[in-house]
Design an enzyme around this catalytic site. Structure first.
Site, short mmCIF file in Angstrom:
data_model
loop_
_atom_site.label_atom_id
_atom_site.label_comp_id
_atom_site.label_asym_id
_atom_site.label_seq_id
_atom_site.Cartn_x
_atom_site.Cartn_y
_atom_site.Cartn_z
N VAL A 119 -1.80 -9.85 0.31
CA VAL A 119 -2.33 -9.05 -0.81
C VAL A 119 -1.30 -8.00 -1.23
O VAL A 119 -1.20 -7.63 -2.39
CB VAL A 119 -3.65 -8.35 -0.38
N HIS A 176 2.65 -12.10 -10.36
CA HIS A 176 1.63 -11.05 -10.47
C HIS A 176 2.41 -9.79 -10.83
O HIS A 176 2.81 -9.01 -9.97
CB HIS A 176 0.88 -10.89 -9.15
N1 LIG Z 1 -2.14 -8.26 -5.06
C1 LIG Z 1 -2.86 -7.46 -5.83
O1 LIG Z 1 -3.38 -7.88 -6.86
C2 LIG Z 1 -3.04 -6.03 -5.42
C3 LIG Z 1 -3.96 -5.19 -6.07
C4 LIG Z 1 -4.11 -3.88 -5.61
C5 LIG Z 1 -3.32 -3.43 -4.57
N2 LIG Z 1 -2.42 -4.27 -4.01
C6 LIG Z 1 -1.53 -3.87 -2.94
O2 LIG Z 1 -2.23 -3.86 -1.71
C7 LIG Z 1 -1.54 -2.98 -0.80
C8 LIG Z 1 -2.54 -2.03 -0.19
O3 LIG Z 1 -3.05 -1.17 -1.19
P1 LIG Z 1 -3.98 0.05 -0.79
O4 LIG Z 1 -4.36 0.72 -2.05
O5 LIG Z 1 -5.02 -0.41 0.16
O6 LIG Z 1 -2.94 0.96 -0.02
P2 LIG Z 1 -3.27 2.08 1.09
O7 LIG Z 1 -2.08 2.96 1.16
O8 LIG Z 1 -4.60 2.66 0.82
O9 LIG Z 1 -3.39 1.22 2.43
C9 LIG Z 1 -2.30 0.71 3.12
C10 LIG Z 1 -2.70 0.64 4.56
O10 LIG Z 1 -1.66 -0.03 5.30
C11 LIG Z 1 -1.67 0.54 6.58
N3 LIG Z 1 -0.42 0.24 7.29
C12 LIG Z 1 0.83 0.66 7.01
N4 LIG Z 1 1.69 0.18 7.93
C13 LIG Z 1 0.97 -0.56 8.79
C14 LIG Z 1 1.30 -1.30 9.96
N5 LIG Z 1 2.55 -1.36 10.42
N6 LIG Z 1 0.31 -1.95 10.60
C15 LIG Z 1 -0.96 -1.88 10.16
N7 LIG Z 1 -1.33 -1.18 9.05
C16 LIG Z 1 -0.37 -0.53 8.39
C17 LIG Z 1 -1.84 2.04 6.33
O11 LIG Z 1 -2.30 2.70 7.49
C18 LIG Z 1 -2.87 2.03 5.22
O12 LIG Z 1 -4.19 2.12 5.74
C19 LIG Z 1 -0.45 -2.30 -1.66
O13 LIG Z 1 0.77 -2.98 -1.50
C20 LIG Z 1 -0.97 -2.49 -3.07
O14 LIG Z 1 0.08 -2.43 -4.04
C21 LIG Z 1 -2.29 -5.56 -4.39
#
Ligand SMILES: NC(=O)c1ccc[n+]([C@@H]2O[C@H](COP(=O)([O-])OP(=O)(O)OC[C@H]3O[C@@H](n4cnc5c(N)ncnc54)[C@H](O)[C@@H]3O)[C@@H](O)[C@H]2O)c1
Length: 311
Positions: A119, A176
Site C-alpha cells: 500500500v 498510481h
Molecule cells: N496506495 C495508495 O493508494 C495510498 C493511499 C494513501 C496512503 N498511502 C500510503 O500509505 C502509507 C501509510 O500512510 P499513513 O497515512 O498510514 O502513514 P502514517 O505515517 O500514519 O503511518 C505509517 C506507519 O508506519 C509505521 N512504521 C514506520 N516504520 C516501520 C517499521 N520499520 N516497522 C513497522 N512499522 C513502521 C509507523 O509507525 C506508522 O504507524 C504511506 O506511504 C502513504 O503514502 C497509499
C-alpha cells in the site's frame, strides 16, 4: 486466514478495521513502531470484532508475530522528519525503499507462502522493491495501484450519470500517480459505450485532482485506500477471481517489461491468477509506455536497495 499489517498508521488502522468489519481474517496481526499504541489498537479492534460477522483473534506484535501469514500488507512509511513526504509520492521513494530494505527480507522467510500486498507510496515502485527484496513469485506480490483511482473515476461517473458505480466498467491504468491514464476505449455501463462522451474525460481529469483535494482538506487519505486493500484481501480469501486494476510486474505487455504498474488482474487465493492483456488504442499505448518509462527510471535509481550486496 492469517493477515498481518505492517505499518499501522492512519491507513493501516483503517484497513484493520475494514478487515474486522468484513470478517476477512481469523487472525489479524498488527506491527508498527509504537508497540504501546499497537497494543491499544489491537485491543480496541478485538472488542469491535465481538460485534463483527466472524471470530478473529487480533494482536499486536513484532515482525516475528507475522510468521505463517497468508497475506502480509505493507502500509509502513517513513515519517516526515526522516524524509517521508505524504503529499509527494515520488519524493517518498527513497526513504520508503530504505524502510522496505530493512523490513521485507525479514518478513519473506517468516511467511514463505504469503501474498504480499503493498500500500505504501509510491506503490508501484515499492511493489517492484518488494518483489526484488522478497524473491517471491510475481503472482504473490501486488500493490493496490490504480484500484483506488479507478474507484474514484467510477464514483465521479456514477454521480454524473446516476448509474451505480458497480455497473460502470472503467479502468485507470499505469502509475498510481501523475502518469496514470483512463482507458477511454473501454468505458461501459450496462453494455453502453460511454467513452466518447466528453463528460467521461472530464471525470478523469477530476479523478486526478480529488486525492490532493482530500489531502489538503484533512491531511491524509485513508478510507478509500483501505477499502481498496480490503477488496483485494476479500478476493484472496474467497478465491473469487474478481478483476481489478492492481500494480503487478509487467511481463511483455505492449513490449513493456521489468516494471510494476497497474493492469487489470484477476485476483484469487494464489494472488494474481492472471493479468488481462486488454487491447489499448494508440493513444493509450503511448500513455502506458510513458507511465512505464517514468516508473522504471524511478525504480532503477533505487536499485542499490535491492541489489544482493546490500540486502
Ligand atoms: N496506495 C495508495 O493508494 C495510498 C493511499 C494513501 C496512503 N498511502 C500510503 O500509505 C502509507 C501509510 O500512510 P499513513 O497515512 O498510514 O502513514 P502514517 O505515517 O500514519 O503511518 C505509517 C506507519 O508506519 C509505521 N512504521 C514506520 N516504520 C516501520 C517499521 N520499520 N516497522 C513497522 N512499522 C513502521 C509507523 O509507525 C506508522 O504507524 C504511506 O506511504 C502513504 O503514502 C497509499
Amino acid at each position: 486466514m492469517k493477515v498481518s499489517i505492517v505499518g499501522v498508521g492512519k491507513v493501516g488502522v483503517t484497513l484493520g478495521y475494514s478487515i474486522v468489519l468484513k470478517g476477512l481474517a481469523t487472525e489479524l496481526v498488527l506491527v508498527s513502531r509504537n508497540s504501546e499504541r499497537i497494543r491499544g489498537e489491537a485491543l480496541d479492534l478485538q472488542h469491535a470484532a465481538a460485534l463483527g460477522p466472524s471470530r478473529v483473534r487480533v494482536r499486536g506484535g513484532d515482525l516475528e508475530a507475522t510468521q505463517n501469514s497468508d497475506v502480509v500488507i505493507l502500509a509502513l512509511a517513513q515519517p516526515a522528519d526522516q524524509g517521508g513526504n505524504a503529499m509527494d509520492r515520488i519524493a517518498s521513494a527513497k526513504p520508503n525503499a530504505q524502510l522496505f530494505q530493512e523490513v521485507v527480507p525479514k518478513i519473506a522467510p517468516l511467511s514463505p507462502d504469503a501474498i504480499l500486498l503493498v500500500v505504501t507510496n509510491p506503490v508501484d515502485v515499492l511493489t517492484y522493491a518488494t518483489l526484488k527484496l522478497s524473491g517471491f513469485d510475481r503472482h504473490r506480490v501486488l500493490g493496490t495501484g490504480t484500484l483506488i483511482d479507478s474507484a474514484r473515476f467510477r464514483s465521479l461517473l456514477s454521480a454524473h450519470y446516476e448509474i451505480h458505480s458497480d455497473d460502470i466498467r472503467a479502468y485507470v491504468l499505469g502509475e498510481h500517480g501523475q502518469s496514470q491514464f483512463p482507458v477511454l476505449s473501454a468505458v461501459y455501463a450496462g453494455g453502453w459505450y460511454m467513452g466518447k462522451d466528453p463528460e467521461v474525460k472530464r471525470a478523469f481529469e477530476k479523478t486526478l485532482s480529488v486525492a490532493p483535494e482530500v489531502f489538503l482538506a484533512k491531511g491524509y487519505t485513508n478510507f478509500a485506500v483501505a477499502s481498496a486493500a480490503a477488496m483485494i484481501v476479500q478476493a484472496i480469501k474467497d478465491n473469487s477471481h474478481h478483476t481489478m486494476p492492481v500494480s503487478t510486474l509487467v511481463d511483455g505487455y505492449y513490449g513493456i517489461e521489468d516494471v510494476c504498474l497497474s493492469l487489470p488482474a484477476v485476483i484469487g487465493r494464489e494472488g494474481i491468477a492472471q493479468v488481462l492483456s486488454i487491447a489499448l488504442n494508440e493513444e493509450e499505448q503511448a500513455q502506458l509506455r510513458f507511465s512505464a518509462q517514468h516508473l522504471r527510471s524511478v525504480s532503477q535509481s533505487l536499485a542499490e536497495y535491492w541489489s544482493s550486496d546490500t540486502c
